[in-house]
Design an enzyme around this catalytic site. Sequence first.
Site, PDB file in Angstrom:
ATOM      1  N   GLU A  34       0.825  -1.217   0.000  1.00 28.52           N
ATOM      2  CA  GLU A  34       0.000   0.000   0.000  1.00 28.52           C
ATOM      3  C   GLU A  34       0.859   1.268   0.000  1.00 28.52           C
ATOM      4  O   GLU A  34       2.056   1.228   0.292  1.00 28.52           O
ATOM      5  CB  GLU A  34      -0.936   0.012   1.206  1.00 28.52           C
ATOM      6  N   LYS A  77      -3.537  -2.777  16.235  1.00 27.27           N
ATOM      7  CA  LYS A  77      -2.921  -1.805  17.148  1.00 27.27           C
ATOM      8  C   LYS A  77      -3.875  -1.453  18.271  1.00 27.27           C
ATOM      9  O   LYS A  77      -5.084  -1.382  18.068  1.00 27.27           O
ATOM     10  CB  LYS A  77      -2.643  -0.533  16.349  1.00 27.27           C
TER      11      LYS A  77
HETATM   12  N1  PSU Z   1      -2.040   1.413  10.549  1.00 24.45           N
HETATM   13  C1  PSU Z   1      -0.715   1.667  10.565  1.00 24.45           C
HETATM   14  N2  PSU Z   1      -0.170   2.414   9.586  1.00 24.45           N
HETATM   15  C2  PSU Z   1      -0.926   2.901   8.563  1.00 24.45           C
HETATM   16  C3  PSU Z   1      -2.331   2.605   8.543  1.00 24.45           C
HETATM   17  C4  PSU Z   1      -2.842   1.864   9.553  1.00 24.45           C
HETATM   18  O1  PSU Z   1      -0.020   1.251  11.467  1.00 24.45           O
HETATM   19  O2  PSU Z   1      -0.387   3.579   7.680  1.00 24.45           O
HETATM   20  C5  PSU Z   1      -3.148   3.095   7.398  1.00 24.45           C
HETATM   21  C6  PSU Z   1      -3.499   1.955   6.421  1.00 24.45           C
HETATM   22  O3  PSU Z   1      -3.436   2.460   5.111  1.00 24.45           O
HETATM   23  C7  PSU Z   1      -4.931   1.623   6.775  1.00 24.45           C
HETATM   24  C8  PSU Z   1      -5.436   2.992   7.149  1.00 24.45           C
HETATM   25  O4  PSU Z   1      -5.658   1.070   5.708  1.00 24.45           O
HETATM   26  O5  PSU Z   1      -4.385   3.588   7.870  1.00 24.45           O
HETATM   27  C9  PSU Z   1      -6.705   2.922   7.975  1.00 24.45           C
HETATM   28  O6  PSU Z   1      -7.235   4.190   8.071  1.00 24.45           O
HETATM   29  P1  PSU Z   1      -8.693   4.376   8.669  1.00 24.45           P
HETATM   30  O7  PSU Z   1      -8.543   3.961  10.102  1.00 24.45           O
HETATM   31  O8  PSU Z   1      -8.970   5.829   8.483  1.00 24.45           O
HETATM   32  O9  PSU Z   1      -9.576   3.470   7.908  1.00 24.45           O
END
Ligand code: PSU
Length: 304
Positions: free
Chosen positions: A25, A159
């Site tokens: 990604e 996390k």
């Molecule tokens: N967790 C991490 N690093 C990240 C992300 C999540 O430790 O960069 C990013 C990923 O791209 C994940 C996104 O898909 O955050 C999720 O965002 P949201 O919670 O807004 O859906």
Amino acid sequence: MEKYLSYSQEVLEAKEKGLPIVALESTIISHGMPYPQNVQTAREVEQIIRDNGAVPATIAIIGGKIKIGLTDEELEMFGNADNVAKTSRRDLGYLLATKKLGATTVAATMIAAELAGIELFVTGGIGGVHRGAETTMDISADLEELSQTNVAVVCAGAKSILDIGLTLEYLETKGVPVVGFGTDMLPAFYTRESEFTVNIRLDSAEEVADMMRAKWDLGLKGGSVIANPIPKEEALDAGFINGIIEKALVEAEEKGIKGKDVTPFLLGKVKELTEGKSLESNIALVKNNARVGAAIAVALNQNK
Ligand code: PSU
Ligand code: MN
């Protein structure tokens, strides 16, 4: 469809030769880590995948196309530009039509990978059900995507900025397998364990590939979470990191951070409060996931 997809030379050749490919990604580059560690990590992760017998395909939105495989210059641009939109499922049509730059989240990367015929995707952390979601309704679109798009996702667990228990419940409801890779406990990103067990433990790449193949052969839609614990030497003390996450959550609440800004804000805050230790762990766990992911991609290529 093909009018919206564009491949790097390396990925195009891999597709022609039928080589195993690993999707990566770009939100982690543009919004998940600071420059220049983000670009350096992206390059090293790609190389680890090559060294382990697969071909990396970092995915992003550029000039009205979903780009499958980025050049070195493009990686640099996504690491350093400030006009890159965090792109999830809802944003894809808009970004393609307006030809803006988009860094793909887990959800959008899964969509792109499936369109490109890639079955395996490596990242650091997935989005999930946020703490307090019972009032904010902040649930990542990543979870819905895992239930409907046919791509296996290797990550380091959930996390604790998230509500890990609710995230597992959501995945269970949606029929998404959560696999502990060599572990009975769900890893919690910075730590090797959380207080939650997984319901499937698999110890080899071949077993993971066979599980995915059987699921897909049945016509069951969706991916899986392959939760791979951070290496021991790089793990943080649970008490230390959870205390810091609590502080970051309080600050996000006070500042009124909402929507797609929540996860990047929390990651940045945790990095600041750990004086960079969380970033080092984050980099180490992504690299570790790249090794495991490449092996699974190789196995998936053999059991087709
Ligand atoms: N967790 C991490 N690093 C990240 C992300 C999540 O430790 O960069 C990013 C990923 O791209 C994940 C996104 O898909 O955050 C999720 O965002 P949201 O919670 O807004 O859906
Ligand atoms: Mn959210």
